[in-house]
Design a protein around this motif. Structure first.
Motif, short mmCIF file in Angstrom:
data_model
loop_
_atom_site.label_atom_id
_atom_site.label_comp_id
_atom_site.label_asym_id
_atom_site.label_seq_id
_atom_site.Cartn_x
_atom_site.Cartn_y
_atom_site.Cartn_z
N PRO A 66 16.20 7.87 4.90
CA PRO A 66 15.66 9.13 5.21
C PRO A 66 14.92 9.85 3.81
O PRO A 66 14.00 10.33 3.96
N GLY A 67 15.39 9.06 2.65
CA GLY A 67 14.73 9.51 1.38
C GLY A 67 13.31 9.24 1.09
O GLY A 67 12.63 9.76 0.43
N LEU A 68 12.83 8.28 2.10
CA LEU A 68 11.50 7.85 1.86
C LEU A 68 10.44 8.84 2.51
O LEU A 68 9.49 8.90 1.79
N ALA A 69 10.81 9.75 3.18
CA ALA A 69 9.96 10.78 3.80
C ALA A 69 9.51 11.60 2.60
O ALA A 69 10.24 12.21 1.72
N GLY A 70 8.13 11.84 2.62
CA GLY A 70 7.70 12.60 1.57
C GLY A 70 7.31 11.89 0.15
O GLY A 70 6.70 12.46 -0.53
N LYS A 71 7.71 10.69 0.14
CA LYS A 71 7.33 9.93 -1.07
C LYS A 71 6.23 9.12 -0.96
O LYS A 71 5.67 8.99 -0.08
N THR A 72 5.55 8.91 -2.16
CA THR A 72 4.24 8.25 -2.06
C THR A 72 4.30 6.98 -2.82
O THR A 72 5.21 6.53 -3.58
N TYR A 73 3.23 6.27 -2.63
CA TYR A 73 3.07 4.80 -3.04
C TYR A 73 1.63 4.60 -3.34
O TYR A 73 0.91 5.08 -2.98
N LEU A 74 1.55 3.56 -4.12
CA LEU A 74 0.14 2.84 -4.35
C LEU A 74 0.41 1.33 -4.08
O LEU A 74 1.49 0.60 -4.68
N PHE A 75 -0.40 0.47 -3.55
CA PHE A 75 -0.41 -0.85 -3.34
C PHE A 75 -1.86 -1.38 -3.65
O PHE A 75 -2.89 -0.92 -3.41
N GLY A 76 -1.71 -2.37 -4.79
CA GLY A 76 -2.99 -2.71 -5.19
C GLY A 76 -2.78 -4.27 -5.87
O GLY A 76 -1.81 -4.80 -5.77
N GLN A 77 -3.70 -4.58 -6.56
CA GLN A 77 -4.03 -5.79 -7.26
C GLN A 77 -4.61 -5.66 -8.70
O GLN A 77 -5.41 -4.95 -8.90
N ALA A 78 -3.86 -6.34 -9.58
CA ALA A 78 -4.52 -6.61 -10.91
C ALA A 78 -5.64 -7.63 -10.84
O ALA A 78 -5.36 -8.88 -10.46
N ARG A 79 -6.78 -7.70 -11.11
CA ARG A 79 -7.80 -8.64 -11.03
C ARG A 79 -8.86 -8.42 -12.20
O ARG A 79 -9.82 -7.74 -12.22
N GLY A 80 -8.57 -9.09 -13.33
CA GLY A 80 -9.53 -9.06 -14.47
C GLY A 80 -9.25 -7.68 -14.93
O GLY A 80 -8.14 -6.99 -15.29
N GLU A 81 -10.41 -7.03 -14.97
CA GLU A 81 -10.41 -5.54 -15.70
C GLU A 81 -10.48 -4.47 -14.63
O GLU A 81 -10.37 -3.27 -14.89
N ILE A 82 -10.29 -4.90 -13.39
CA ILE A 82 -10.10 -3.96 -12.40
C ILE A 82 -8.83 -4.11 -11.60
O ILE A 82 -8.32 -4.98 -11.41
N LEU A 83 -8.43 -2.62 -11.06
CA LEU A 83 -7.28 -2.54 -10.26
C LEU A 83 -7.71 -2.03 -8.96
O LEU A 83 -7.52 -0.87 -8.79
N PRO A 84 -8.02 -2.93 -8.11
CA PRO A 84 -8.20 -2.29 -6.73
C PRO A 84 -6.99 -1.83 -5.81
O PRO A 84 -6.10 -2.46 -5.88
N MET A 85 -7.19 -0.52 -5.53
CA MET A 85 -5.99 -0.06 -4.83
C MET A 85 -6.35 0.12 -3.20
O MET A 85 -7.32 0.90 -3.21
N VAL A 86 -5.49 -0.10 -2.27
CA VAL A 86 -5.69 0.18 -0.90
C VAL A 86 -5.19 1.52 -0.53
O VAL A 86 -3.91 1.91 -0.81
N VAL A 87 -6.45 2.35 -0.50
CA VAL A 87 -5.79 3.70 -0.01
C VAL A 87 -6.41 4.58 1.23
O VAL A 87 -6.22 5.57 1.56
N GLY A 88 -7.38 3.72 1.70
CA GLY A 88 -7.98 4.35 2.99
C GLY A 88 -6.82 4.76 4.02
O GLY A 88 -5.93 3.84 4.48
N GLU A 89 -6.97 5.86 4.87
CA GLU A 89 -5.81 6.17 5.53
C GLU A 89 -5.67 5.14 6.89
O GLU A 89 -4.77 5.19 7.23
N GLN A 90 -7.06 4.50 7.26
CA GLN A 90 -6.94 3.72 8.23
C GLN A 90 -6.65 2.18 7.95
O GLN A 90 -6.66 1.37 8.86
N ASN A 91 -6.45 1.76 6.70
CA ASN A 91 -6.06 0.42 6.36
C ASN A 91 -4.82 -0.02 7.02
O ASN A 91 -3.78 0.86 7.20
N GLN A 92 -4.93 -1.24 7.59
CA GLN A 92 -3.59 -1.75 8.08
C GLN A 92 -2.30 -1.46 7.31
O GLN A 92 -1.32 -1.13 7.63
#
Length: 339
Positions: A199-225
């Motif tokens: 239950p401690g997951l409720a209200g917590k935040t996360y980020l999921f992304g990738q290190a790719r050279g000099e850029i760090l793309p992060m998946v944040v769109g509400e409707q991404n799978q």
């Protein structure tokens, strides 16, 4: 909505994980119903609408080729007669880690090469599944496949529906709607179970992304799978990332950070990262600014394998239990943090 843009890396073998961050619009519903006629079990012929029109399957398929990883997962789980399939795109082996082994002559399609229509035709399929096929995102490829056998694609765009509706699209084509609904119910129950257990997951935040050279793309769109999957566990992306406009040259729902902006990652309680190429993990983890990120200092930073990243980037109902087990140590840490 159109066909989702996919940005690819030079090595096609890592196209799903290392090309990470496919567009997705998880609220898209699959077509309501497929018209059914009558054969031996009263289900066929069946007509399945999709992004390129509609496909009629005259009889229950007896020779199925699965071109996408989630097509294969769902088809195998419902006992479809699979005669050909794409190998796993990661470097860990040809078989997806959450599936039973298949013969080498079935897993004969190489994800490192351009899709061979001749090889597909050699399987003599009576159904081609391309709901999650990253190599079949345009009408021209679809039309060529359709000359081989009835071909079923995604409802609107690649990974543009929920994982549940993608599974239903496969189930319609195979005439296995009831079995697919059982898979969906099991996946949903597993997600609900983790929410109850942690239950401690409720209200917590996360980020999921990738290190790719000099850029760090992060998946944040509400409707991404992947975002929908994590939301089902009770986690959301930090408020400043939520539905932020996509960065240039990245897929919708994806924001690119520079290393100078890496401090923003501290907004997340849980940080999950994958890596596009050799040296990217070391570059990320050895960066002094990264070392100051809250999740790194608190032990809730989690590097993902390619198999884990693929399953999280484009989840399916069959992989849900495996993926939850893979993520559970990280989920337990973040659920207990601050509680």
């Amino acid at each position: 909505m159109g066909v989702a843009r996919v940005f690819r890396f030079p090595v096609l073998a890592t196209v799903l994980a290392a090309s990470l961050l496919l567009a997705g619009c998880g609220s898209s519903a699959a077509p309501e119903d497929a018209s059914a006629g009558a054969d031996g079990d009263g289900r066929f012929p069946v007509t399945v609408p999709h992004a390129f029109g509609e496909t009629t399957i005259p009889e229950k398929p007896q020779r199925v080729v699965a071109l996408g990883p989630n097509d294969l997962a769902v088809a195998q789980a419902v006992g479809a007669p699979i005669v050909g399939a794409m190998q796993n795109v990661t470097a860990t082996g040809p078989v997806l880690p959450y599936l039973d082994p298949l013969p080498a002559d079935v897993l004969a399609l190489d994800p490192n090469t351009t899709l061979s229509l001749e090889q597909v035709a050699a399987f003599e399929p009576d159904l081609i599944l391309a709901v999650s096929a990253y190599q079949v995102v345009d009408r021209a490829t679809y039309d060529r496949l359709s000359t081989i056998a009835p071909t079923v694609a995604f409802a609107e765009s690649l990974y543009g529906a929920s994982m549940q509706d993608d599974a239903r699209q496969v189930g319609r084509a195979l005439g296995e709607e009831e079995k697919v609904e059982e898979l969906i119910a099991a996946a949903d129950a597993r997600l609900a179970g983790i929410r109850d257990e942690l239950p401690g997951l409720a209200g917590k935040t996360y980020l999921f992304g990738q290190a790719r050279g000099e850029i760090l793309p992060m998946v944040v769109g509400e409707q991404n799978q992947s975002t929908a999957f994590m939301r089902a566990l009770g986690l959301t992306v930090p408020a400043s990332f939520a539905n932020a406009p996509a960065s240039d040259d990245l897929a919708p729902g994806t924001v690119g950070l520079s290393y100078e902006e890496v401090g923003r990652l501290s907004e997340a309680d849980l940080l999950m990262m994958t890596f596009a190429g050799d040296g990217d993990r070391a570059a990320f983890e050895n960066n002094e600014l990264v070392r100051r990120v809250r999740a790194v200092q608190q032990g809730t930073y989690t590097p993902l394998t390619l198999d884990q990243a693929v399953a999280l980037q484009a989840p399916n109902v069959v992989a849900t239990g495996w993926l939850v087990d893979q993520l559970r140590p990280a989920l337990e840490k973040v659920a207990g943090a601050g509680s």
